[in-house]
Design a protein around this motif. Structure first.
Motif, short mmCIF file in Angstrom:
data_model
loop_
_atom_site.label_atom_id
_atom_site.label_comp_id
_atom_site.label_asym_id
_atom_site.label_seq_id
_atom_site.Cartn_x
_atom_site.Cartn_y
_atom_site.Cartn_z
N UNK A 73 35.92 39.98 30.02
CA UNK A 73 35.35 40.98 30.92
C UNK A 73 33.95 41.35 30.43
N UNK A 74 32.98 41.21 31.35
CA UNK A 74 31.58 41.51 31.01
C UNK A 74 31.08 42.65 31.89
N UNK A 75 30.03 43.26 31.46
CA UNK A 75 29.43 44.37 32.21
C UNK A 75 28.45 43.82 33.24
N UNK A 76 28.38 44.48 34.38
CA UNK A 76 27.39 44.07 35.38
C UNK A 76 26.20 45.03 35.39
N UNK A 77 26.07 45.83 34.32
CA UNK A 77 24.93 46.74 34.20
C UNK A 77 23.72 45.97 33.67
N UNK A 78 22.55 46.35 34.14
CA UNK A 78 21.31 45.76 33.64
C UNK A 78 20.22 46.82 33.66
#
Length: 167
Positions: A73-78
């Motif tokens: 699971x990865x973050x989709x924040x940038x």
């Protein structure tokens, strides 16, 4: 290492598994029962079609469950000014003198025909983390590549219409 998924991807996969187990599975079992009741199975096309559909559904459930089990699971924040997951990016192709718009997504949602570019694709890898105005070289293979310029980055918040790829 497993498939890289966002929390939204995981939720969509879980919803599809639940739907397939609670709705599709029951319909498929009922279709097999009805076709079997028609008599001679050796020439019963409906029986074989119903059986095939049931097995296809079970296979899809196993595929999705295995994907979740091995997922990272990865973050989709940038950052506000850089290309990240779920960002819509307007890019200028220098070679073709064309500007196109893409949205960067995880590989299970990638669909270039709908403008959804995977972070695993050559263009996705190259522009991830870049900023507006950057000139980026896209390496397709050892003998060919091209340049693009990132014209605009827009934050996209709604990914509800994206579909999980089929196998």
């Amino acid at each position: 290492m497993g498939e890289q998924l966002t929390k939204s991807d995981v939720k969509k996969i879980e919803e599809e598994i639940e739907y397939r187990k609670l709705v599709v599975r029951k319909e498929a079992i009922e279709a097999v029962k009805e076709a079997r009741a028609q008599g001679d199975l050796s020439e019963n096309f409906e029986y074989y079609a119903a059986k095939r559909d049931k097995n296809k559904n079970e296979s899809r459930i196993r595929y999705l469950e295995r994907m979740l089990k091995n997922a990272v699971v990865i973050s989709d924040d940038s950052k506000e000014d850089e290309v990240g997951l779920n960002n819509t990016v307007s890019v200028y192709f220098e070679e073709d003198d064309v500007t196109e718009e893409y949205r960067l997504v995880t590989s299970i949602r990638g669909n270039s025909l709908k403008g959804l570019i995977s972070t695993e694709s050559p263009i996705g890898k190259a522009i991830l983390g870049r900023k507006e105005g950057d000139r980026v070289y896209i390496k397709v293979n050892d003998t060919y590549g091209y340049y693009i310029v990132i014209k605009k980055i827009s934050k996209t918040t709604d990914d509800s219409q994206d579909e999980i790829r089929k196998f």
